[in-house]
Design a protein around this motif. Structure first.
Motif, PDB file in Angstrom:
ATOM      1  N   LYS A 173       0.901  -1.275  -0.044  1.00  0.00           N
ATOM      2  CA  LYS A 173       0.069   0.181  -0.208  1.00  0.00           C
ATOM      3  C   LYS A 173       0.838   1.240   0.095  1.00  0.00           C
ATOM      4  O   LYS A 173       1.909   1.397   0.762  1.00  0.00           O
ATOM      5  N   LEU A 174       0.432   2.205  -0.772  1.00  0.00           N
ATOM      6  CA  LEU A 174       1.334   3.414  -0.993  1.00  0.00           C
ATOM      7  C   LEU A 174       1.594   4.043   0.513  1.00  0.00           C
ATOM      8  O   LEU A 174       2.632   4.664   0.449  1.00  0.00           O
ATOM      9  N   LYS A 175       0.895   4.063   1.431  1.00  0.00           N
ATOM     10  CA  LYS A 175       1.100   4.707   2.735  1.00  0.00           C
ATOM     11  C   LYS A 175       2.276   4.280   3.408  1.00  0.00           C
ATOM     12  O   LYS A 175       2.875   4.666   4.164  1.00  0.00           O
ATOM     13  N   GLN A 176       2.720   2.736   2.831  1.00  0.00           N
ATOM     14  CA  GLN A 176       3.741   2.229   3.670  1.00  0.00           C
ATOM     15  C   GLN A 176       5.353   2.797   2.937  1.00  0.00           C
ATOM     16  O   GLN A 176       6.262   2.737   3.598  1.00  0.00           O
ATOM     17  N   LEU A 177       5.135   3.629   2.040  1.00  0.00           N
ATOM     18  CA  LEU A 177       6.191   4.325   1.460  1.00  0.00           C
ATOM     19  C   LEU A 177       6.706   5.536   2.464  1.00  0.00           C
ATOM     20  O   LEU A 177       7.750   6.095   2.065  1.00  0.00           O
ATOM     21  N   ASN A 178       5.696   6.097   3.187  1.00  0.00           N
ATOM     22  CA  ASN A 178       6.087   7.206   3.889  1.00  0.00           C
ATOM     23  C   ASN A 178       6.716   7.066   5.192  1.00  0.00           C
ATOM     24  O   ASN A 178       6.889   8.149   5.833  1.00  0.00           O
ATOM     25  N   ASP A 179       7.376   5.818   5.433  1.00  0.00           N
ATOM     26  CA  ASP A 179       8.236   5.768   6.639  1.00  0.00           C
ATOM     27  C   ASP A 179       9.620   6.558   6.454  1.00  0.00           C
ATOM     28  O   ASP A 179      10.277   6.324   5.598  1.00  0.00           O
ATOM     29  N   LYS A 180       9.625   7.331   7.425  1.00  0.00           N
ATOM     30  CA  LYS A 180      10.963   8.184   7.344  1.00  0.00           C
ATOM     31  C   LYS A 180      12.414   7.097   7.522  1.00  0.00           C
ATOM     32  O   LYS A 180      13.481   7.886   7.200  1.00  0.00           O
ATOM     33  N   SER A 181      12.032   5.928   8.116  1.00  0.00           N
ATOM     34  CA  SER A 181      13.371   5.348   8.373  1.00  0.00           C
ATOM     35  C   SER A 181      14.029   4.641   7.052  1.00  0.00           C
ATOM     36  O   SER A 181      14.858   4.459   6.746  1.00  0.00           O
ATOM     37  N   LEU A 182      13.026   4.900   5.962  1.00  0.00           N
ATOM     38  CA  LEU A 182      13.461   4.397   4.539  1.00  0.00           C
ATOM     39  C   LEU A 182      14.633   5.197   4.016  1.00  0.00           C
ATOM     40  O   LEU A 182      15.363   5.004   2.978  1.00  0.00           O
ATOM     41  N   HIS A 183      15.015   6.406   4.628  1.00  0.00           N
ATOM     42  CA  HIS A 183      16.057   7.159   4.219  1.00  0.00           C
ATOM     43  C   HIS A 183      17.166   7.106   5.073  1.00  0.00           C
ATOM     44  O   HIS A 183      18.211   8.134   4.757  1.00  0.00           O
ATOM     45  N   SER A 184      17.650   5.946   5.748  1.00  0.00           N
ATOM     46  CA  SER A 184      18.845   5.725   6.475  1.00  0.00           C
ATOM     47  C   SER A 184      19.816   5.620   5.320  1.00  0.00           C
ATOM     48  O   SER A 184      19.618   5.012   4.422  1.00  0.00           O
ATOM     49  N   PRO A 185      21.233   5.720   5.924  1.00  0.00           N
ATOM     50  CA  PRO A 185      22.214   5.739   4.953  1.00  0.00           C
ATOM     51  C   PRO A 185      22.311   4.143   4.651  1.00  0.00           C
ATOM     52  O   PRO A 185      22.910   3.948   3.509  1.00  0.00           O
ATOM     53  N   GLU A 186      22.276   3.258   5.542  1.00  0.00           N
ATOM     54  CA  GLU A 186      22.544   1.758   5.197  1.00  0.00           C
ATOM     55  C   GLU A 186      21.339   1.439   4.201  1.00  0.00           C
ATOM     56  O   GLU A 186      21.819   0.840   3.383  1.00  0.00           O
ATOM     57  N   ILE A 187      20.170   2.081   4.512  1.00  0.00           N
ATOM     58  CA  ILE A 187      19.046   1.636   3.140  1.00  0.00           C
ATOM     59  C   ILE A 187      19.223   2.134   2.004  1.00  0.00           C
ATOM     60  O   ILE A 187      19.330   1.418   0.877  1.00  0.00           O
ATOM     61  N   SER A 188      19.923   3.315   1.833  1.00  0.00           N
ATOM     62  CA  SER A 188      20.384   4.052   0.658  1.00  0.00           C
ATOM     63  C   SER A 188      21.344   3.269   0.057  1.00  0.00           C
ATOM     64  O   SER A 188      21.353   3.212  -1.112  1.00  0.00           O
ATOM     65  N   ALA A 189      22.484   2.890   0.715  1.00  0.00           N
ATOM     66  CA  ALA A 189      23.558   1.919   0.145  1.00  0.00           C
ATOM     67  C   ALA A 189      22.976   0.692  -0.530  1.00  0.00           C
ATOM     68  O   ALA A 189      23.485   0.427  -1.669  1.00  0.00           O
ATOM     69  N   TYR A 190      22.055   0.291   0.127  1.00  0.00           N
ATOM     70  CA  TYR A 190      21.574  -1.104  -0.331  1.00  0.00           C
ATOM     71  C   TYR A 190      20.772  -0.942  -1.356  1.00  0.00           C
ATOM     72  O   TYR A 190      20.807  -2.073  -2.329  1.00  0.00           O
ATOM     73  N   ALA A 191      19.990   0.011  -1.508  1.00  0.00           N
ATOM     74  CA  ALA A 191      19.129   0.144  -2.542  1.00  0.00           C
ATOM     75  C   ALA A 191      19.713   0.285  -3.725  1.00  0.00           C
ATOM     76  O   ALA A 191      19.483   0.019  -4.901  1.00  0.00           O
ATOM     77  N   SER A 192      21.049   0.998  -3.937  1.00  0.00           N
ATOM     78  CA  SER A 192      21.559   1.177  -5.273  1.00  0.00           C
ATOM     79  C   SER A 192      22.387  -0.271  -5.507  1.00  0.00           C
ATOM     80  O   SER A 192      22.659  -0.425  -6.664  1.00  0.00           O
ATOM     81  N   ILE A 193      22.516  -0.892  -4.749  1.00  0.00           N
ATOM     82  CA  ILE A 193      23.057  -2.212  -4.980  1.00  0.00           C
ATOM     83  C   ILE A 193      21.948  -3.214  -5.602  1.00  0.00           C
ATOM     84  O   ILE A 193      22.345  -3.636  -6.730  1.00  0.00           O
ATOM     85  N   ILE A 194      20.762  -3.215  -4.933  1.00  0.00           N
ATOM     86  CA  ILE A 194      19.599  -3.958  -5.479  1.00  0.00           C
ATOM     87  C   ILE A 194      19.286  -3.441  -6.835  1.00  0.00           C
ATOM     88  O   ILE A 194      18.660  -4.122  -7.631  1.00  0.00           O
ATOM     89  N   ALA A 195      19.370  -2.235  -6.941  1.00  0.00           N
ATOM     90  CA  ALA A 195      19.009  -1.509  -8.150  1.00  0.00           C
ATOM     91  C   ALA A 195      19.685  -1.857  -9.467  1.00  0.00           C
ATOM     92  O   ALA A 195      19.077  -1.978 -10.614  1.00  0.00           O
ATOM     93  N   LYS A 196      20.583  -2.468  -9.113  1.00  0.00           N
ATOM     94  CA  LYS A 196      21.498  -3.249 -10.367  1.00  0.00           C
ATOM     95  C   LYS A 196      20.875  -4.631 -11.053  1.00  0.00           C
ATOM     96  O   LYS A 196      21.151  -5.182 -11.968  1.00  0.00           O
TER      97      LYS A 196
END
Length: 222
Positions: A72-95
């Motif tokens: 559900k779209l509201k699940q994307l409003n979570d502030k913790s999604l912007h942590s450096p750990e999640i950012s770093a892993y996001a660019s790895i899985i994006a490949k």
């Protein structure tokens, strides 16, 4: 006065650009102004990243397929999604092509579900919405964009350093431009928005609105 999109009108906007180039702000403001359903593909990758880090599953593809079926779209409003750990892993899985495919299906379904849509990310105009009415491509030099992101992140993390933010963003943008699957590239027919040359958000919205108004008029004549 900007042109209003009518009920029966179909209008699709793609917004792409590198990190902190202003694309999310621009896409959100425009969506609100013109009544478009808004989706940030970056948040989808962050959500996927967070779920994988949390559940440490063996079969990532099966697990994410299930996650995105029920998202559900509201699940994307979570502030913790912007942590450096999640950012770093996001660019790895994006490949990973199979992961991109799961998210691509979700985004295409979203665009088909609503007739007026704006999706922002890094491969929207080239891969997700190749037939969009307008493709905006946001550009901003690294000095300006890293200061922007630093200001944003400092609210939740007092110890963060500008040099760290700048380095992380340089790495992220290079990864996005050089990856084999759906790299960050400007569509041939994209409208470039140079946010480092615009004075403020109001100027950016005004510039984008002129482009949209012209397109609405050309398409629907009103």
């Amino acid at each position: 006065e900007n042109l209003k999109l009518k009920k029966n009108h179909k209008f699709i906007i793609a917004a792409d650009g590198s990190a902190a180039s202003g694309k999310t702000t621009g896409a959100k403001k425009i969506s609100k102004k013109y009544g478009l359903y808004f989706l940030s593909s970056g948040l989808l990758y962050r959500y996927a990243s967070a779920q994988l880090l949390k559940h440490k599953t063996k079969n990532k593809i099966k697990f994410l397929t299930k996650c995105f079926k029920n998202l559900k779209l509201k699940q994307l409003n979570d502030k913790s999604l912007h942590s450096p750990e999640i950012s770093a892993y996001a660019s790895i899985i994006a490949k990973e092509k199979k992961i991109r495919n799961i998210l691509k299906i979700f985004q295409k379904k979203f665009a088909n579900k609503y007739s007026k849509v704006c999706i922002e990310g890094r491969d929207i105009g080239t891969v997700i919405l190749p037939n969009a009415d307008i493709k905006f491509f946001f550009k901003c030099n690294l000095d300006v964009s890293s200061k922007r992101r630093f200001k944003e992140l400092k609210k939740n993390n007092k110890n963060i350093k500008l040099t760290e933010v700048k380095k992380a963003m340089r790495i992220r943008d290079n990864l996005d431009k050089k990856r084999k699957n759906s790299p960050l590239i400007q569509s041939k027919n994209a409208v470039v928005v140079r946010t480092d040359r615009l004075n403020n958000i109001k100027d950016m919205v005004s510039y984008m609105s002129k482009v949209i108004d012209k397109k609405v008029k050309d398409k629907y004549g009103s």
